[in-house]
Design a protein around this motif. Structure first.
Motif, mmCIF file in Angstrom:
data_model
loop_
_atom_site.group_PDB
_atom_site.id
_atom_site.type_symbol
_atom_site.label_atom_id
_atom_site.label_comp_id
_atom_site.label_asym_id
_atom_site.label_seq_id
_atom_site.Cartn_x
_atom_site.Cartn_y
_atom_site.Cartn_z
ATOM 1 N N ARG A 29 76.820 -25.392 0.987
ATOM 2 C CA ARG A 29 77.824 -24.487 1.275
ATOM 3 C C ARG A 29 79.149 -25.110 0.856
ATOM 4 O O ARG A 29 79.638 -26.333 1.065
ATOM 5 N N ILE A 30 79.930 -24.228 0.107
ATOM 6 C CA ILE A 30 81.066 -24.826 -0.438
ATOM 7 C C ILE A 30 82.282 -23.705 -0.194
ATOM 8 O O ILE A 30 81.928 -22.300 -0.360
ATOM 9 N N ILE A 58 73.500 -21.443 -3.980
ATOM 10 C CA ILE A 58 74.540 -22.223 -3.174
ATOM 11 C C ILE A 58 75.379 -21.075 -2.502
ATOM 12 O O ILE A 58 75.582 -20.127 -3.108
ATOM 13 N N LYS A 59 75.552 -21.349 -1.325
ATOM 14 C CA LYS A 59 76.767 -20.227 -0.494
ATOM 15 C C LYS A 59 78.046 -20.718 -1.038
ATOM 16 O O LYS A 59 78.641 -21.741 -0.605
ATOM 17 N N PHE A 60 78.802 -19.833 -1.324
ATOM 18 C CA PHE A 60 80.257 -20.021 -1.829
ATOM 19 C C PHE A 60 81.061 -19.017 -0.677
ATOM 20 O O PHE A 60 80.609 -17.687 -0.580
ATOM 21 N N LYS A 77 83.250 -20.903 12.709
ATOM 22 C CA LYS A 77 82.200 -20.219 13.178
ATOM 23 C C LYS A 77 80.969 -20.050 12.020
ATOM 24 O O LYS A 77 79.872 -20.206 12.147
ATOM 25 N N ASP A 78 81.401 -19.624 10.533
ATOM 26 C CA ASP A 78 80.615 -19.394 9.541
ATOM 27 C C ASP A 78 80.068 -20.810 9.295
ATOM 28 O O ASP A 78 78.742 -20.811 8.925
ATOM 29 N N GLY A 79 80.839 -21.994 9.250
ATOM 30 C CA GLY A 79 80.186 -23.280 9.009
ATOM 31 C C GLY A 79 78.929 -23.752 10.144
ATOM 32 O O GLY A 79 77.979 -24.340 9.669
ATOM 33 N N LEU A 83 74.912 -24.179 9.394
ATOM 34 C CA LEU A 83 74.327 -25.399 9.603
ATOM 35 C C LEU A 83 72.949 -25.207 10.474
ATOM 36 O O LEU A 83 72.135 -25.500 10.488
ATOM 37 N N GLU A 84 73.253 -24.325 11.503
ATOM 38 C CA GLU A 84 72.166 -24.038 12.520
ATOM 39 C C GLU A 84 70.894 -23.369 11.795
ATOM 40 O O GLU A 84 69.849 -23.484 11.981
ATOM 41 N N LYS A 85 71.359 -22.537 10.860
ATOM 42 C CA LYS A 85 70.214 -21.924 9.982
ATOM 43 C C LYS A 85 69.488 -22.967 9.018
ATOM 44 O O LYS A 85 68.253 -22.953 8.987
ATOM 45 N N LYS A 86 70.245 -23.944 8.665
ATOM 46 C CA LYS A 86 69.343 -25.015 8.025
ATOM 47 C C LYS A 86 68.769 -26.247 8.706
ATOM 48 O O LYS A 86 67.929 -26.776 8.194
#
Length: 87
Positions: A29-30, A58-60, A77-79, A83-86
């Motif tokens: 994620r960038i 890659i998630k931009f 929140k997005d970060g 991470l929780e999904k991964k």
């Protein structure tokens, strides 16, 4: 002195994606501020375009703010959700 391309994420991903894909696909994620003081948002936009042309997953994310003010609740929140999904 080491080559500058040694640190260029675009070159590293482009030249090594076939070896890296299994470990990294969908796990990067960038994020950057849309008004980055160092204009890093423009570099991220170029990287996103190049990675899409290579079908690299890659998630931009682009958030309002500059290099120092993008750490908003939405950003955090997005970060955390990523991470929780991964994990």
């Amino acid at each position: 002195m080491p080559s500058r391309s040694r640190y260029d994420l675009s070159i590293i991903l482009r030249e090594n994606w076939s070896d890296l894909k299994e470990d990294l696909d969908g796990k990067i994620r960038i994020s950057v501020g849309t008004s980055d003081n160092l204009f890093l948002n423009r570099s991220v936009e170029l990287l996103e375009k190049e990675m899409k042309s290579l079908n690299v997953n890659i998630k931009f994310d682009y958030f309002p703010g500059d290099h120092f003010t993008l750490f908003t609740e939405d950003y955090k929140k997005d970060g955390v959700e990523f991470l929780e999904k991964k994990l």
